[in-house]
Write a protein that holds these residues in place. Structure first.
Motif, PDB file in Angstrom:
ATOM      1  N   ALA A  98       0.865  -1.229  -0.042  1.00  0.00           N
ATOM      2  CA  ALA A  98       0.232  -0.240  -0.029  1.00  0.00           C
ATOM      3  C   ALA A  98       0.984   1.186  -0.165  1.00  0.00           C
ATOM      4  O   ALA A  98       2.067   1.213   0.524  1.00  0.00           O
ATOM      5  N   ASP A  99       0.389   2.208  -0.689  1.00  0.00           N
ATOM      6  CA  ASP A  99       1.057   3.602  -0.425  1.00  0.00           C
ATOM      7  C   ASP A  99      -0.058   4.795  -0.764  1.00  0.00           C
ATOM      8  O   ASP A  99      -1.072   4.625  -1.601  1.00  0.00           O
ATOM      9  N   ARG A 100       0.203   5.802  -0.447  1.00  0.00           N
ATOM     10  CA  ARG A 100      -0.659   6.947  -0.607  1.00  0.00           C
ATOM     11  C   ARG A 100      -0.562   7.631  -1.718  1.00  0.00           C
ATOM     12  O   ARG A 100      -1.363   8.186  -2.225  1.00  0.00           O
ATOM     13  N   MET A 101       0.669   7.611  -2.419  1.00  0.00           N
ATOM     14  CA  MET A 101       0.782   8.198  -3.678  1.00  0.00           C
ATOM     15  C   MET A 101       0.945   7.447  -4.905  1.00  0.00           C
ATOM     16  O   MET A 101       0.626   7.680  -5.826  1.00  0.00           O
ATOM     17  N   ARG A 102       1.629   6.411  -4.771  1.00  0.00           N
ATOM     18  CA  ARG A 102       2.090   5.493  -5.882  1.00  0.00           C
ATOM     19  C   ARG A 102       1.101   4.185  -5.870  1.00  0.00           C
ATOM     20  O   ARG A 102       0.607   3.907  -4.909  1.00  0.00           O
ATOM     21  N   TRP A 103       1.187   3.871  -7.083  1.00  0.00           N
ATOM     22  CA  TRP A 103       0.283   2.669  -7.500  1.00  0.00           C
ATOM     23  C   TRP A 103       0.641   1.632  -8.522  1.00  0.00           C
ATOM     24  O   TRP A 103       2.055   1.998  -9.056  1.00  0.00           O
ATOM     25  N   GLY A 104       0.074   0.823  -9.173  1.00  0.00           N
ATOM     26  CA  GLY A 104       0.623   0.282 -10.132  1.00  0.00           C
ATOM     27  C   GLY A 104       1.941  -0.755  -9.729  1.00  0.00           C
ATOM     28  O   GLY A 104       1.792  -1.342  -8.481  1.00  0.00           O
ATOM     29  N   ARG A 105       3.000  -0.642 -10.256  1.00  0.00           N
ATOM     30  CA  ARG A 105       4.073  -1.596  -9.923  1.00  0.00           C
ATOM     31  C   ARG A 105       5.145  -0.845  -8.856  1.00  0.00           C
ATOM     32  O   ARG A 105       5.725  -1.364  -8.395  1.00  0.00           O
TER      33      ARG A 105
END
Length: 121
Positions: A98-105
């Motif tokens: 999980a991440d608040r800013m990044r997504w995808g890979r």
């Protein structure tokens, strides 16, 4: 700090299904982007699926498209991965991220401890 805990792994025959779940606890945020990754022994970690917190779009590696479904619940801070028609090559340790800013890979800031999925032929 955010803690992620996966559950739902196990042993299944080829063609079967499993549902993985991941729950965030600690200092949680409603705007978490989610990812699922997997790693088989001796291989690099592989991206599997991702969901963003604010749009319905989901993303998958080609090898699981049509078989796996990622679903997120912003209110509950959870994500699941429904895996159908499992194949022996799906065998791996599966990790949620999980991440608040990044997504995808990614890259992702928060990671779970992993759950083993084993698919027998």
């Amino acid at each position: 700090q955010v803690q992620l805990v996966e559950s739902g792994g196990g042993l299944v025959q080829a063609g079967g299904s499993l549902r993985l779940s991941c729950a965030a606890s600690g200092r949680t945020f409603r705007n978490l982007n989610w990812g699922w990754f997997r790693q088989d022994s001796g291989k690099e970690r592989q991206f599997v699926a991702s969901a963003r917190w604010n749009v319905p779009n989901t993303y998958y590696v080609d090898s699981v498209k049509g078989r796996f479904t990622i679903t997120r619940d912003n209110a509950e801070n959870t994500v699941s991965l429904q895996m159908n028609n499992l194949k022996p090559e799906d065998t791996a340790v599966y990790y949620c991220a999980a991440d608040r800013m990044r997504w995808g890979r990614g890259p992702y800031e928060y990671w779970g401890q992993g759950t083993q999925v084993t698919v027998s032929a």
